[in-house]
Design a protein around this motif. Structure first.
Motif, mmCIF file in Angstrom:
data_model
loop_
_atom_site.group_PDB
_atom_site.id
_atom_site.type_symbol
_atom_site.label_atom_id
_atom_site.label_comp_id
_atom_site.label_asym_id
_atom_site.label_seq_id
_atom_site.Cartn_x
_atom_site.Cartn_y
_atom_site.Cartn_z
ATOM 1 N N ALA A 140 -1.410 2.334 -9.062
ATOM 2 C CA ALA A 140 -0.149 1.840 -8.510
ATOM 3 C C ALA A 140 0.986 2.210 -9.469
ATOM 4 O O ALA A 140 0.795 2.264 -10.680
ATOM 5 C CB ALA A 140 -0.210 0.334 -8.326
ATOM 6 N N VAL A 141 2.174 2.476 -8.917
ATOM 7 C CA VAL A 141 3.327 2.871 -9.731
ATOM 8 C C VAL A 141 4.424 1.820 -9.592
ATOM 9 O O VAL A 141 4.813 1.468 -8.482
ATOM 10 C CB VAL A 141 3.874 4.249 -9.295
ATOM 11 C CG1 VAL A 141 5.113 4.616 -10.096
ATOM 12 C CG2 VAL A 141 2.794 5.317 -9.449
ATOM 13 N N PHE A 190 0.844 -1.198 0.000
ATOM 14 C CA PHE A 190 0.000 0.000 0.000
ATOM 15 C C PHE A 190 0.879 1.248 0.000
ATOM 16 O O PHE A 190 0.469 2.301 -0.435
ATOM 17 C CB PHE A 190 -0.904 0.031 1.245
ATOM 18 C CG PHE A 190 -1.963 -1.020 1.265
ATOM 19 C CD1 PHE A 190 -3.226 -0.761 0.766
ATOM 20 C CD2 PHE A 190 -1.704 -2.279 1.783
ATOM 21 C CE1 PHE A 190 -4.223 -1.733 0.795
ATOM 22 C CE2 PHE A 190 -2.684 -3.265 1.826
ATOM 23 C CZ PHE A 190 -3.943 -2.985 1.324
ATOM 24 N N GLY A 191 2.104 1.135 0.531
ATOM 25 C CA GLY A 191 3.024 2.260 0.682
ATOM 26 C C GLY A 191 4.117 2.270 -0.374
ATOM 27 O O GLY A 191 3.845 2.031 -1.555
ATOM 28 N N LYS A 192 5.366 2.522 0.067
ATOM 29 C CA LYS A 192 6.484 2.667 -0.874
ATOM 30 C C LYS A 192 7.600 1.674 -0.548
ATOM 31 O O LYS A 192 7.943 1.476 0.613
ATOM 32 C CB LYS A 192 7.045 4.080 -0.789
ATOM 33 C CG LYS A 192 6.068 5.148 -1.218
ATOM 34 C CD LYS A 192 6.706 6.526 -1.131
ATOM 35 C CE LYS A 192 5.750 7.583 -1.616
ATOM 36 N NZ LYS A 192 4.926 8.133 -0.567
ATOM 37 N N LEU A 224 6.496 1.212 -6.186
ATOM 38 C CA LEU A 224 7.644 0.321 -6.132
ATOM 39 C C LEU A 224 8.702 0.832 -7.084
ATOM 40 O O LEU A 224 8.457 0.952 -8.286
ATOM 41 C CB LEU A 224 7.258 -1.117 -6.506
ATOM 42 C CG LEU A 224 8.428 -2.085 -6.642
ATOM 43 C CD1 LEU A 224 9.210 -2.214 -5.335
ATOM 44 C CD2 LEU A 224 7.960 -3.440 -7.117
ATOM 45 N N ASP A 225 9.860 1.153 -6.522
ATOM 46 C CA ASP A 225 11.013 1.557 -7.320
ATOM 47 C C ASP A 225 12.005 0.398 -7.243
ATOM 48 O O ASP A 225 12.869 0.362 -6.383
ATOM 49 C CB ASP A 225 11.618 2.849 -6.746
ATOM 50 C CG ASP A 225 12.726 3.406 -7.630
ATOM 51 O OD1 ASP A 225 12.962 2.847 -8.717
ATOM 52 O OD2 ASP A 225 13.358 4.391 -7.224
ATOM 53 N N ARG A 268 3.207 -14.454 -4.269
ATOM 54 C CA ARG A 268 2.074 -13.618 -4.685
ATOM 55 C C ARG A 268 2.359 -12.187 -4.269
ATOM 56 O O ARG A 268 2.780 -11.934 -3.148
ATOM 57 C CB ARG A 268 0.807 -14.132 -4.001
ATOM 58 C CG ARG A 268 -0.417 -13.344 -4.288
ATOM 59 C CD ARG A 268 -1.601 -13.920 -3.493
ATOM 60 N NE ARG A 268 -2.795 -13.160 -3.783
ATOM 61 C CZ ARG A 268 -3.641 -13.436 -4.760
ATOM 62 N NH1 ARG A 268 -3.436 -14.463 -5.533
ATOM 63 N NH2 ARG A 268 -4.694 -12.681 -4.965
ATOM 64 N N CYS A 269 2.122 -11.231 -5.178
ATOM 65 C CA CYS A 269 2.375 -9.822 -4.888
ATOM 66 C C CYS A 269 1.180 -8.986 -5.354
ATOM 67 O O CYS A 269 0.689 -9.179 -6.465
ATOM 68 C CB CYS A 269 3.643 -9.364 -5.601
ATOM 69 S SG CYS A 269 4.082 -7.659 -5.254
ATOM 70 N N GLU A 270 0.729 -8.086 -4.479
ATOM 71 C CA GLU A 270 -0.363 -7.180 -4.818
ATOM 72 C C GLU A 270 0.116 -5.743 -4.647
ATOM 73 O O GLU A 270 0.593 -5.372 -3.581
ATOM 74 C CB GLU A 270 -1.568 -7.405 -3.897
ATOM 75 C CG GLU A 270 -2.211 -8.761 -4.049
ATOM 76 C CD GLU A 270 -3.397 -8.926 -3.118
ATOM 77 O OE1 GLU A 270 -4.170 -7.959 -2.949
ATOM 78 O OE2 GLU A 270 -3.537 -10.029 -2.553
ATOM 79 N N LEU A 271 0.004 -4.955 -5.711
ATOM 80 C CA LEU A 271 0.324 -3.533 -5.648
ATOM 81 C C LEU A 271 -1.001 -2.778 -5.607
ATOM 82 O O LEU A 271 -1.766 -2.809 -6.562
ATOM 83 C CB LEU A 271 1.151 -3.096 -6.859
ATOM 84 C CG LEU A 271 2.484 -3.820 -7.072
ATOM 85 C CD1 LEU A 271 3.195 -3.267 -8.298
ATOM 86 C CD2 LEU A 271 3.370 -3.729 -5.858
ATOM 87 N N LYS A 272 -1.265 -2.128 -4.496
ATOM 88 C CA LYS A 272 -2.539 -1.446 -4.288
ATOM 89 C C LYS A 272 -2.517 -0.039 -4.887
ATOM 90 O O LYS A 272 -1.463 0.487 -5.265
ATOM 91 C CB LYS A 272 -2.868 -1.399 -2.795
ATOM 92 C CG LYS A 272 -3.008 -2.781 -2.174
ATOM 93 C CD LYS A 272 -4.140 -3.553 -2.823
ATOM 94 C CE LYS A 272 -4.428 -4.855 -2.107
ATOM 95 N NZ LYS A 272 -5.553 -5.561 -2.678
#
Length: 106
Positions: free
Chosen positions: A96-97, A61-63, A81-82, A72-76
């Motif tokens: 999501a970025v 949810f954050g950075k 994500l850098d 398993r990965c979820e980008l909210k």
């Protein structure tokens, strides 16, 4: 207790590696690696992680500035994500970025 959840609340800063079993919620700042073989980590809206994240499941949810490795990965919606992702299943919500490479499946 069955499946206890570890919590790193907002306002807490840690420099160093974190290893855990079961579940972890991070809403503070971490500078270092976060690792769990099968556990689930939730990185909250207030969280900033500078380092690699390796866990069975990751919900962002954050950075994060680093590589995410998981089953398993979820980008909210407001996550950022850098870095790269290596996962078997990826879910990415609108807003999501992601600045990096993805390796999905296998």
């Amino acid at each position: 207790m069955a499946n206890p959840t570890n919590v790193l609340a907002s306002g807490i800063e840690i420099t160093g590696s974190i290893k855990f079993v079961n579940d972890m919620v991070i809403d503070g700042n971490v500078e270092g690696e976060i690792t769990s073989e099968k556990g689930k980590v939730t990185i909250g809206e207030n969280a900033m992680v500078q380092g690699d994240v390796k866990a069975g499941e990751v919900k962002l949810f954050g950075k994060v500035k680093g590589t995410i490795t998981s089953e398993r990965c979820e980008l909210k919606t407001k996550s950022k994500l850098d870095g790269d992702i290596k996962t078997k299943m990826l879910s990415m919500e609108e807003g999501a970025v992601l600045s990096g490479r993805t390796d999905i499946g296998g």
